[in-house]
Scaffold this motif. Structure first.
Motif, PDB file in Angstrom:
ATOM      1  N   MET A   1       0.830  -1.203   0.000  1.00  0.00           N
ATOM      2  CA  MET A   1       0.000   0.000   0.000  1.00  0.00           C
ATOM      3  C   MET A   1       0.869   1.260   0.000  1.00  0.00           C
ATOM      4  SD  MET A   1      -3.009  -1.081  -0.387  1.00  0.00           S
ATOM      5  CE  MET A   1      -3.779   0.524  -0.267  1.00  0.00           C
ATOM      6  N   ALA A   2       1.993   1.215   0.708  1.00  0.00           N
ATOM      7  CA  ALA A   2       2.910   2.370   0.705  1.00  0.00           C
ATOM      8  C   ALA A   2       3.482   2.585  -0.692  1.00  0.00           C
ATOM      9  CB  ALA A   2       4.028   2.149   1.719  1.00  0.00           C
ATOM     10  N   ASN A   3       3.807   1.496  -1.396  1.00  0.00           N
ATOM     11  CA  ASN A   3       4.307   1.611  -2.771  1.00  0.00           C
ATOM     12  C   ASN A   3       3.258   2.239  -3.684  1.00  0.00           C
ATOM     13  OD1 ASN A   3       6.763   0.454  -2.110  1.00  0.00           O
ATOM     14  ND2 ASN A   3       6.154  -1.599  -2.755  1.00  0.00           N
ATOM     15  N   ILE A   4       2.014   1.816  -3.524  1.00  0.00           N
ATOM     16  CA  ILE A   4       0.922   2.377  -4.328  1.00  0.00           C
ATOM     17  C   ILE A   4       0.734   3.858  -3.995  1.00  0.00           C
ATOM     18  CG2 ILE A   4      -1.579   2.303  -4.715  1.00  0.00           C
ATOM     19  CD1 ILE A   4      -1.339  -0.789  -4.375  1.00  0.00           C
ATOM     20  N   ALA A   5       0.789   4.187  -2.712  1.00  0.00           N
ATOM     21  CA  ALA A   5       0.627   5.585  -2.292  1.00  0.00           C
ATOM     22  C   ALA A   5       1.742   6.469  -2.859  1.00  0.00           C
ATOM     23  CB  ALA A   5       0.602   5.675  -0.770  1.00  0.00           C
ATOM     24  N   ARG A   6       2.970   5.935  -2.923  1.00  0.00           N
ATOM     25  CA  ARG A   6       4.073   6.713  -3.515  1.00  0.00           C
ATOM     26  C   ARG A   6       3.860   6.903  -5.013  1.00  0.00           C
ATOM     27  NH1 ARG A   6       7.107   4.054   0.200  1.00  0.00           N
ATOM     28  NH2 ARG A   6       7.645   2.309  -1.144  1.00  0.00           N
ATOM     29  N   GLU A   7       3.335   5.877  -5.660  1.00  0.00           N
ATOM     30  CA  GLU A   7       3.103   5.959  -7.101  1.00  0.00           C
ATOM     31  C   GLU A   7       1.932   6.885  -7.425  1.00  0.00           C
ATOM     32  OE1 GLU A   7       2.384   2.941 -10.860  1.00  0.00           O
ATOM     33  OE2 GLU A   7       3.338   2.177  -9.050  1.00  0.00           O
ATOM     34  N   TYR A   8       0.943   6.912  -6.546  1.00  0.00           N
ATOM     35  CA  TYR A   8      -0.245   7.743  -6.742  1.00  0.00           C
ATOM     36  C   TYR A   8      -0.441   8.623  -5.504  1.00  0.00           C
ATOM     37  CZ  TYR A   8      -1.042   4.291 -10.382  1.00  0.00           C
ATOM     38  OH  TYR A   8      -0.891   3.474 -11.470  1.00  0.00           O
ATOM     39  N   PRO A   9       0.355   9.672  -5.354  1.00  0.00           N
ATOM     40  CA  PRO A   9       0.298  10.481  -4.129  1.00  0.00           C
ATOM     41  C   PRO A   9      -1.031  11.209  -3.922  1.00  0.00           C
ATOM     42  CG  PRO A   9       1.782  11.472  -5.756  1.00  0.00           C
ATOM     43  CD  PRO A   9       1.356  10.149  -6.303  1.00  0.00           C
ATOM     44  N   ASP A  10      -1.795  11.418  -4.973  1.00  0.00           N
ATOM     45  CA  ASP A  10      -3.070  12.121  -4.847  1.00  0.00           C
ATOM     46  C   ASP A  10      -4.242  11.180  -4.570  1.00  0.00           C
ATOM     47  OD1 ASP A  10      -1.712  14.482  -5.340  1.00  0.00           O
ATOM     48  OD2 ASP A  10      -2.067  14.372  -7.513  1.00  0.00           O
ATOM     49  N   MET A  11      -3.971   9.933  -4.290  1.00  0.00           N
ATOM     50  CA  MET A  11      -5.023   8.957  -4.057  1.00  0.00           C
ATOM     51  C   MET A  11      -5.823   9.332  -2.805  1.00  0.00           C
ATOM     52  SD  MET A  11      -4.666   4.802  -3.606  1.00  0.00           S
ATOM     53  CE  MET A  11      -3.190   4.981  -2.666  1.00  0.00           C
TER      54      MET A  11
END
Length: 179
Positions: free
Chosen positions: A68-78
């Protein structure tokens, strides 16, 4: 020289991982008279004894925050709701497909072990020692990997030293590799 040392390191790493892999997947001769259904049933019971489902779920839960942290870094505006949707979907899909994965695992065991062997292994996993082995196996695996890595680095260091000494001697004699 670096190319030679790199090749030696790769060979050592491959031999360590290859030997480990060969030991893990070397097929065992299952009795020809046993039915596949009997072996699969015994293999499924082994997975229950090994608490494979619980272990897989625990590993999944431990890895989910990193994913989830990897996804959040890839999509910071999520948005928080999207994050929750992704996390929920990960869990639901994992739960839905886990039995199929475990059935595939059982198939691998069933191909390699007889019914009697599977029952013996399952019985062991239900003992106090089997439980301790299961509980300690992840830490043991980490420590074994660390020992193997340290060993291989030391071997590469020794090989490097010997090669350097030999190359110096060869240069003095005018033989060997030319620079």
């Amino acid at each position: 020289m670096k190319l030679i040392l790199g090749a030696v390191g790769l060979i050592l790493a491959a031999s360590i991982s290859g030997a480990t892999l060969a030991a893990q997947v070397a097929p065992k001769a299952a009795a020809q008279t046993e039915t596949g259904d009997a072996r699969m049933a015994a293999a499924r019971d082994l997975l229950v004894a090994m608490q494979a489902k619980e272990m897989f779920k625990a590993q999944f839960e431990a890895s989910l925050p990193k994913q989830m942290a990897n996804i959040a870094r890839e999509y910071p505006d999520m948005s928080p709701s999207t994050r929750k949707l992704i996390e929920t979907t990960f869990r639901e899909e994992t739960d839905r497909s886990l039995d199929s994965l475990l059935n595939d695992f059982a198939g691998l065991y069933a191909k390699r072990f007889s019914v009697d062997e599977l029952k013996t292994i399952a019985t062991f996993h239900r003992t106090k020692a089997g439980t301790k082995l299961r509980n300690e196996s992840e830490q043991i695996q980490r420590e074994l990997s660390g020992l193997a890595n340290t060993w291989s680095l030391e071997v590469v260091r020794k090989i490097s030293k010997r090669l350097q000494e030999q190359l110096r001697e060869d240069r003095k004699k005018g033989t060997g590799f030319s620079s």
